[in-house]
Design an enzyme around this catalytic site. Structure first.
Site, mmCIF file in Angstrom:
data_model
loop_
_atom_site.group_PDB
_atom_site.id
_atom_site.type_symbol
_atom_site.label_atom_id
_atom_site.label_comp_id
_atom_site.label_asym_id
_atom_site.label_seq_id
_atom_site.Cartn_x
_atom_site.Cartn_y
_atom_site.Cartn_z
ATOM 1 N N SER A 184 0.800 -1.230 0.000
ATOM 2 C CA SER A 184 0.000 0.000 0.000
ATOM 3 C C SER A 184 0.827 1.273 0.000
ATOM 4 C CB SER A 184 -0.939 0.001 1.221
ATOM 5 O OG SER A 184 -0.190 0.039 2.419
ATOM 6 N N LYS A 225 -6.367 3.634 8.860
ATOM 7 C CA LYS A 225 -5.476 4.597 8.217
ATOM 8 C C LYS A 225 -6.064 6.005 8.237
ATOM 9 C CE LYS A 225 -3.305 1.134 5.221
ATOM 10 N NZ LYS A 225 -3.114 0.637 3.846
#
Length: 804
Positions: free
Chosen positions: A684, A727
């Site tokens: 990611s 996140k």
């Protein structure tokens, strides 16, 4: 050490020999035995004619009828025939006296029997000091041996060992030991008297220990038999007295009581038939037998299991929702699922029991949520810990054929609950393991399958038990250790962790009141500001749940309790962000911060960890070189591959991005992810690395208020990632206002708290070009940028390679 008798040195004779089965003859020993083999009878008759001297030696294998010379011990005993008697069956009974040891030097088979050339072994006279002490020990142990042995006459044996010659003493005792033939042969082959006595001492110590153990066991068995006979006699006498008085037997009362309990238990037909059959067997058994105890225990378990008893459920949705909100803050999706279940219960009379699995990091409230579900549904609550369970019998129980058998934990917990519809918590279902005793996770497949658990069979009960009304809840920290068939039977609800705002509210509503009560403090003694709670969350804990936060609050309360005891009940203190460190010490963690200004070659990524989300700053610097790529920061293989993919994308788009062609041949690139001691991996960070690379190569800074996450392909496409909620919470916590996400993750925004979505701008992208438009700031004037020195072109225009 010893001397020899001169008159018997090297005496050699030729004598008839008889091989013996299971007998070793010692010197100074008178022994009778029966001779039946024709060859042995011929040897005996020859000896009677030729002076009555014969050589006797044990054969190796007693089962051989006609042993050869190699199957007979060469060391034996010269004997004198004292008496012989021919028996009616043709055998001869003979009495011999052992004289001396002898060794057979040569075997000759003549006239149907063996004649051997025998060398006499001289007797050794022991002269070493200390032999008297050894003799005393041997005699004392032999006395104990005779007392404990039932085969030896005590007085006769004591008279036999009253000798002063150590050799004669050793041979006399050896002849009376009840030990294997090989052991006796070994004693015969030891010539030195003191060495022979030492060996006898070792044998006697072992034999005395064995006989003492046997005597203790026999005594215990005798006492048990006497007790059983006494109990039987007294029971029979009591029966006779009861009969004379016209009273019913207690045994009959017990049987009738069990029969009534079976009727009251309202078992299914097959279980009731099994119980009545077992009761009939019990009635015919002796009351004190071991089998009766096993049968009685089985009936007790059958009666104790809740076959028909149920608790009345609470179906009021508003009341249930109020209880859930009272016990837990947040966790809206889980609460919604519970209320949905209660709604279905009102519409369907017999719905299948739901099987939920709460998955999340430690401390997020999985176990306490299960207790709240039991409370809001008004069901009983039982908990079974599966951590470390590796035996299938823990789930299904042991069969009754085993001594000490019991039902499995499922049936035991149902008995503990006392109803057939409890909330049953299977805690730590991901921590089970397996070994040679079976796989407990496979046994759970039947328990957690709504199509099968209505007929669950425990090995001990051996009748079907209905678990379909049980509300099963499993908890786990991770899913990958749970077998896939078991996952398939459960509805997985993820508890990803709490936001900082939720943690503050949980502390105010639950943790602080709980700790004040447990430490004997009043609300006026101590108060926490919201800033102090944020300081504890950011600087002293790093977790998705609130368990460590509760420990830190407890630590503060202990210090305040000490002050209250010293200064009186009127002591008051306010815990603020400024004085938190005076109670908890130096902060354990560094709070993540946003960059102070836009930086060239510096981009902010987002990462998922087991304790929540974190920001992931990525730095890129350029140096004169030959095109090497250096990666540091303890990066995993997948993250390193993402960096190579990002660099390949940048090289393929260099002209469109305004990057000087051939930069890779004369510039080394160093990519670093700070906090190098912490391992990092995953795809990611791909778009973050690509953004930092473009910024460093074009000298365009990255906007400090932008954070991003997403996987990059070689063609610049942005692929979806996981852990979106954690996140975004991390980005919001440090003050980021713009977040770049893959467009395919738009569905995950539904799980984000509204307070977070209102505070940030989420840019959904599909290609790296869109990321750069959002992330890069206006170019910096050339005067503010220090150009790296550019070396002259390499000879031959050779292309530089990237180090992997």
């Amino acid at each position: 050490m010893f001397g020899k008798e001169k008159d018997k040195t090297d005496v050699i004779e030729t004598l008839p020999m008889v091989p013996l089965r299971d007998v070793v003859v010692f010197p100074h020993m008178m022994i009778p035995f029966v001779i039946g083999r024709p060859s042995s009878i011929k040897a005996l008759e020859y000896a009677l004619v030729k002076g009555k001297r014969i050589f006797l030696s044990a054969q190796h294998d007693a089962t051989r009828d006609n042993p050869g010379p190699e199957e007979i011990h060469t060391l034996g005993t010269l004997c004198n025939i004292v008496q012989s008697l021919k028996l009616p069956d043709g055998n001869v009974k003979v009495l011999v006296e052992g004289l001396d040891r002898g060794r057979a030097l040569e075997f000759k088979e003549e006239q149907g029997f063996f004649r051997v050339v025998v060398k006499l072994i001289p007797k050794q006279v022991e002269t070493a000091s200390g032999v008297e002490a050894v003799m005393s020990k041997v005699i004392a142990l032999f006395e104990q041996y005779v007392k404990l042995s039932n085969n030896l006459h005590y007085d006769a044996m004591l008279a036999a060992v009253r000798v002063e010659d150590p050799g004669k003493l050793a041979d006399t005792i050896s002849s009376h030991l009840v030990v294997p033939v090989e052991e006796k042969q070994n004693l015969l082959e030891i010539f030195a008297p003191q060495e022979r006595l030492q060996r006898i001492l070792t044998i006697l110590e072992a034999e005395v220990d064995k006989l003492q153990v046997d005597k203790r066991i026999q005594g215990r068995v005798k006492k048990q038999m006497e007790r059983a006979q006494k109990e039987y006699y007294l029971n029979e006498k009591m029966k006779a007295i009861q009969k004379e008085l016209g009273r019913k037997d207690d045994r009959l009362n017990e049987i009738e009581e069990l029969r009534k309990k079976i009727e009251m238990a309202k078992m299914p037909k097959d279980a009731e038939d099994r119980a009545l059959q077992e009761l009939k067997r019990l009635e015919s058994m002796p009351p004190m037998s071991a089998e009766a105890t096993v049968s009685r225990n089985y009936l007790d378990w059958l009666i104790a299991v809740p076959w028909s008893k149920r608790t009345r459920e609470r179906k009021d949705l508003l009341a249930a929702e109020a209880i859930l909100n009272e016990d837990h803050y947040g966790l809206e999706k889980v609460k919604e699922r519970i209320v949905e279940f209660l709604a279905v219960r009102q519409l369907v009379n017999k719905p299948k029991g739901p099987i939920l699995c709460f998955v999340g990091p430690p401390g997020v409230g999985k176990t306490s949520l299960a207790k709240s579900i039991a409370r809001c549904t008004n069901r009983k609550f039982v908990r079974m810990s599966l951590g470390g369970v590796r035996d299938e019998a823990e789930i299904r129980g042991h069969r009754r054929t085993y001594i000490g058998a019991f039902p499995g934990q499922i049936v035991q917990m149902m008995k503990k609950a006392g109803t057939r519809n409890p909330v049953f918590l299977l805690d730590e279902v991901d921590k089970m393991s397996m070994d040679f005793r079976g796989d407990p996770s496979a046994a759970l497949l039947e328990v957690l399958d709504p199509e099968q658990n209505h007929s669950f069979t425990d090995h001990y009960l051996d009748v079907e038990f209905d678990l379909s009304s049980v509300f099963f809840i499993a908890t786990a920290n991770v899913l990958h250790t749970i077998p896939q068939p078991l996952q398939d039977r459960m509805e997985v609800l993820r508890l990803p962790g709490y936001t900082e705002r939720e943690k503050v509210e949980i502390a105010k509503r639950h943790l602080i009141p709980k700790q004040l009560k447990s430490h004997g403090l009043r609300a006026e003694n101590i108060s926490f500001t919201e800033e102090s709670l944020q300081e504890i969350i950011r600087r002293y804990t790093r977790e998705a749940g609130v368990r460590n936060m509760e420990r830190e609050i407890s630590s503060i309360c202990r210090k305040v309790a000490r002050k209250v005891v010293l200064d009186g009940r009127g002591y008051q203190v306010e815990i603020s962000a400024g004085n938190t460190d005076s109670y908890l010490g130096v902060p354990r963690y560094r709070a993540s911060r946003q960059e102070e200004r836009n930086e060239i070659g510096m981009a902010t990524g987002l990462a998922w960890t087991e304790v929540g989300g974190e920001i992931l700053p990525i730095e890129v610097t350029l140096m004169p070189g030959k095109g090497a790529l250096r990666l540091t920061g303890k990066l995993g293989d997948v993250m390193q591959e993402s960096a190579h993919a990002a660099l390949s994308y940048v090289r393929s788009r260099a002209e469109q991005l305004g990057i000087a062609p051939g930069f890779n041949r004369r510039t080394d690139i160093h990519i670093h992810v700070p906090e190098g001691a912490i391992p990092k991996d995953g795809p990611s960070a791909g778009i973050t690395i690509a953004t930092a690379l473009v910024s460093a190569l074009t000298k365009i800074p990255v906007r400090r208020e932008v954070a991003m996450t997403g996987e990059i392909t070689l063609r610049g496409k942005v692929l979806p990632i996981g852990g979106v909620k954690e996140k975004l919470l991390a980005a919001h916590r440090i003050g980021v206002t713009t977040i770049v996400l893959p467009r395919e993750n738009e569905k995950d925004l539904a799980d984000i708290p509204k307070v977070v979505l209102d505070a940030v701008t989420v840019e959904l992208v599909e290609h790296m070009d869109e990321v750069l438009k959002v992330a890069l700031a206006p170019p910096v004037p050339p005067a503010e940028v220090a150009e790296p020195p550019v070396p002259p072109p390499a000879l031959g225009d050779v292309q530089g390679g990237m180090t992997h």
